[in-house]
Design a protein around this motif. Structure first.
Motif, PDB file in Angstrom:
ATOM      1  N   LYS A  22       0.856  -1.192   0.000  1.00 40.41           N
ATOM      2  CA  LYS A  22       0.000   0.000   0.000  1.00 40.41           C
ATOM      3  C   LYS A  22       0.892   1.242   0.000  1.00 40.41           C
ATOM      4  O   LYS A  22       1.904   1.283   0.713  1.00 40.41           O
ATOM      5  N   ILE A  23       0.524   2.213  -0.788  1.00 37.53           N
ATOM      6  CA  ILE A  23       1.323   3.437  -0.838  1.00 37.53           C
ATOM      7  C   ILE A  23       0.459   4.641  -0.508  1.00 37.53           C
ATOM      8  O   ILE A  23      -0.756   4.624  -0.675  1.00 37.53           O
ATOM      9  N   ARG A  24       1.129   5.664   0.013  1.00 35.08           N
ATOM     10  CA  ARG A  24       0.516   6.984   0.196  1.00 35.08           C
ATOM     11  C   ARG A  24       1.076   7.897  -0.885  1.00 35.08           C
ATOM     12  O   ARG A  24       2.272   7.877  -1.173  1.00 35.08           O
ATOM     13  N   ILE A  25       0.218   8.718  -1.475  1.00 31.78           N
ATOM     14  CA  ILE A  25       0.640   9.641  -2.528  1.00 31.78           C
ATOM     15  C   ILE A  25       0.258  11.060  -2.124  1.00 31.78           C
ATOM     16  O   ILE A  25      -0.857  11.301  -1.638  1.00 31.78           O
ATOM     17  N   GLY A  26       1.182  11.991  -2.304  1.00 28.09           N
ATOM     18  CA  GLY A  26       0.921  13.398  -2.018  1.00 28.09           C
ATOM     19  C   GLY A  26       1.325  14.281  -3.180  1.00 28.09           C
ATOM     20  O   GLY A  26       2.395  14.093  -3.770  1.00 28.09           O
ATOM     21  N   LEU A  27       0.458  15.253  -3.530  1.00 28.86           N
ATOM     22  CA  LEU A  27       0.740  16.194  -4.622  1.00 28.86           C
ATOM     23  C   LEU A  27       0.615  17.625  -4.131  1.00 28.86           C
ATOM     24  O   LEU A  27      -0.235  17.936  -3.299  1.00 28.86           O
ATOM     25  N   HIS A  28       1.467  18.476  -4.681  1.00 26.47           N
ATOM     26  CA  HIS A  28       1.364  19.903  -4.369  1.00 26.47           C
ATOM     27  C   HIS A  28       1.941  20.691  -5.537  1.00 26.47           C
ATOM     28  O   HIS A  28       2.911  20.272  -6.173  1.00 26.47           O
ATOM     29  N   SER A  29       1.338  21.850  -5.826  1.00 28.12           N
ATOM     30  CA  SER A  29       1.777  22.698  -6.938  1.00 28.12           C
ATOM     31  C   SER A  29       2.306  24.021  -6.413  1.00 28.12           C
ATOM     32  O   SER A  29       1.779  24.572  -5.434  1.00 28.12           O
ATOM     33  N   GLY A  30       3.324  24.544  -7.087  1.00 31.62           N
ATOM     34  CA  GLY A  30       3.896  25.819  -6.675  1.00 31.62           C
ATOM     35  C   GLY A  30       5.255  26.045  -7.306  1.00 31.62           C
ATOM     36  O   GLY A  30       5.684  25.285  -8.179  1.00 31.62           O
ATOM     37  N   PRO A  31       5.961  27.095  -6.871  1.00 32.40           N
ATOM     38  CA  PRO A  31       7.277  27.414  -7.452  1.00 32.40           C
ATOM     39  C   PRO A  31       8.398  26.609  -6.791  1.00 32.40           C
ATOM     40  O   PRO A  31       8.306  26.233  -5.623  1.00 32.40           O
ATOM     41  N   VAL A  32       9.458  26.347  -7.545  1.00 34.50           N
ATOM     42  CA  VAL A  32      10.651  25.695  -7.008  1.00 34.50           C
ATOM     43  C   VAL A  32      11.886  26.303  -7.659  1.00 34.50           C
ATOM     44  O   VAL A  32      11.803  26.998  -8.671  1.00 34.50           O
ATOM     45  N   VAL A  33      13.022  26.040  -7.044  1.00 40.15           N
ATOM     46  CA  VAL A  33      14.320  26.358  -7.648  1.00 40.15           C
ATOM     47  C   VAL A  33      15.013  25.030  -7.907  1.00 40.15           C
ATOM     48  O   VAL A  33      15.055  24.160  -7.035  1.00 40.15           O
ATOM     49  N   ALA A  34      15.540  24.857  -9.124  1.00 42.10           N
ATOM     50  CA  ALA A  34      16.195  23.600  -9.504  1.00 42.10           C
ATOM     51  C   ALA A  34      17.650  23.880  -9.832  1.00 42.10           C
ATOM     52  O   ALA A  34      18.001  24.915 -10.401  1.00 42.10           O
ATOM     53  N   GLY A  35      18.514  22.957  -9.461  1.00 43.04           N
ATOM     54  CA  GLY A  35      19.937  23.116  -9.745  1.00 43.04           C
ATOM     55  C   GLY A  35      20.686  21.821  -9.544  1.00 43.04           C
ATOM     56  O   GLY A  35      20.170  20.858  -8.978  1.00 43.04           O
ATOM     57  N   VAL A  36      21.922  21.806 -10.022  1.00 43.21           N
ATOM     58  CA  VAL A  36      22.780  20.632  -9.889  1.00 43.21           C
ATOM     59  C   VAL A  36      23.662  20.808  -8.663  1.00 43.21           C
ATOM     60  O   VAL A  36      24.304  21.852  -8.488  1.00 43.21           O
ATOM     61  N   VAL A  37      23.695  19.792  -7.823  1.00 45.42           N
ATOM     62  CA  VAL A  37      24.466  19.840  -6.581  1.00 45.42           C
ATOM     63  C   VAL A  37      25.586  18.813  -6.668  1.00 45.42           C
ATOM     64  O   VAL A  37      25.343  17.630  -6.916  1.00 45.42           O
ATOM     65  N   GLY A  38      26.809  19.264  -6.456  1.00 44.13           N
ATOM     66  CA  GLY A  38      27.959  18.365  -6.409  1.00 44.13           C
ATOM     67  C   GLY A  38      28.644  18.202  -7.751  1.00 44.13           C
ATOM     68  O   GLY A  38      28.051  18.429  -8.814  1.00 44.13           O
ATOM     69  N   LEU A  39      29.923  17.821  -7.698  1.00 43.72           N
ATOM     70  CA  LEU A  39      30.697  17.532  -8.901  1.00 43.72           C
ATOM     71  C   LEU A  39      30.890  16.036  -9.077  1.00 43.72           C
ATOM     72  O   LEU A  39      30.829  15.515 -10.184  1.00 43.72           O
ATOM     73  N   THR A  40      31.148  15.340  -7.958  1.00 42.77           N
ATOM     74  CA  THR A  40      31.212  13.888  -7.995  1.00 42.77           C
ATOM     75  C   THR A  40      29.798  13.342  -7.833  1.00 42.77           C
ATOM     76  O   THR A  40      29.120  13.662  -6.868  1.00 42.77           O
TER      77      THR A  40
END
Length: 353
Positions: A227-245
């Motif tokens: 059994k799974i629980r699912i949650g959804l939400h809409s709104g703004p985000v900031v996306a980026g790449v973290v780390g080199l390795t």
């Protein structure tokens, strides 16, 4: 005939001027051969004869007579050239196949635009996304399932489950952000902006996942339903790449926190959605079936259940109930197979000690 050591001849050839060419007496070779040698030494590569042309000229020079040494040498050179071209072509094809495999793998780990920038050595700047919808899901009672299973069985379970999820999300305009343990995170509208369709894409995907989970079986414990629980939400985000390795494409902001909370505060076999997601779905006028879940705390806004959509006829698993409590956030003792129940009880008693 030049009366110079080999390394000096090579150095002169490498660093003209003056051009370093041997002088062959007219008494040592036919005039046709001398002319052919001069053509082969031409500074303009396009004016040099090909192996086929050389072969034909030697045929003419020998006037049909067999010249075993010359013919053998030319055949060897011609064969070597042909073999070398075939080998280069074969290696190039193999390299292209491997490059395609590598690009495909990188494209599965990072968004294509990010992967291309990293391959070119360019920095990837964080980017703002004003509208997106996030999906979080979690396995109910995963700690108990892990306690009842061997480590390799847990790995097989997650691999089977998320391979099924991956096949489903491939049919929707969404991006799989990451999996952490039994948590599964997906976004739409990031990194590819898709207007206000992000909420619909994630909602449709959630309904498909909820349908598929109803028929899913654990190989080593088919008696226990996942059994799974699912949650959804809409709104703004900031996306980026973290780390080199082992760089990771991560999302940040209150939207991520709220979406995770929608999942953790939800119920088994339910899609728990926020008011912001409801507003986007309502504006699309596609016919989503939404029920209100009254706020548990006074002063907190209501949340909602996504129950279905017009035209969606796939059967969904029936939730156990709508009340909170351990039965909705874990596995009851009655659900545990008899042969594994004692193992679970022994483990619990050790934890309490």
């Amino acid at each position: 005939m030049m009366d110079m050591p080999a390394h000096e001849i090579v150095e002169r050839l490498k660093k003209p001027p003056p051009l370093c060419r041997p002088f062959v007496s007219v008494d040592e070779a036919p005039a046709e051969c001398l002319n052919l040698m001069n053509e082969c030494w031409n500074e303009d590569p396009s004016k040099r004869p090909s192996f086929d042309e050389i072969f034909k000229q030697f045929r003419g020079i020998s006037r049909g007579r067999r010249a075993n040494i010359i013919d053998s040498m030319l055949r060897m050179l011609e064969q070597y050239s042909s073999n070398l071209e075939d080998l280069i072509r074969e290696r190039t094809d193999e390299l292209e196949v491997e490059r395609t495999k590598t690009d495909k793998l990188i494209g599965q780990l990072l968004p294509k635009s990010v992967a291309q920038a990293l391959k070119k050595g360019k920095p990837v700047q964080p980017e703002d996304y004003s509208d997106c919808t996030l999906y979080f899901s979690d396995i109910v009672g995963f700690t108990t399932i892990s306690a009842l299973s061997e480590p390799i069985e847990v790995v097989d379970l997650l691999n089977d489950l998320y391979t099924m999820f991956d096949a489903i999300i491939a049919t929707h305009d969404v991006y799989k952000v990451e999996t952490i343990g039994d948590a599964y995170m997906v976004a739409s509208g990031v990194p590819n902006r898709n207007g206000n369709r992000h909420a619909a894409e994630v909602s449709n995907m959630s309904l498909d996942i909820l349908h598929s989970i109803g028929a899913f079986k654990i190989k080593h414990m088919p008696e226990i339903k996942v059994k799974i629980r699912i949650g959804l939400h809409s709104g703004p985000v900031v996306a980026g790449v973290v780390g080199l390795t082992m760089p990771r494409y991560c999302l940040f902001g209150d939207t991520v926190t709220t979406a995770s909370h929608m999942e953790s505060s939800g119920l088994p076999y339910r899609i728990h959605i926020s008011l912001s997601t409801v507003k986007v779905l309502t504006s699309l006028k596609v016919g989503y079936h939404i029920d209100t879940r009254k706020a548990q705390v006074k002063g907190v806004e209501d949340t909602y259940w996504l129950m279905g959509r017009d035209g969606f006829n796939k059967p969904l698993p029936i939730p156990p109930d709508l009340a909170g409590g351990a039965s909705n956030h874990g596995i009851s003792l009655d659900e545990i197979p008899v042969e594994r129940r004692q193992k679970f009880l022994d483990r619990q008693s050790k934890i309490k000690k």
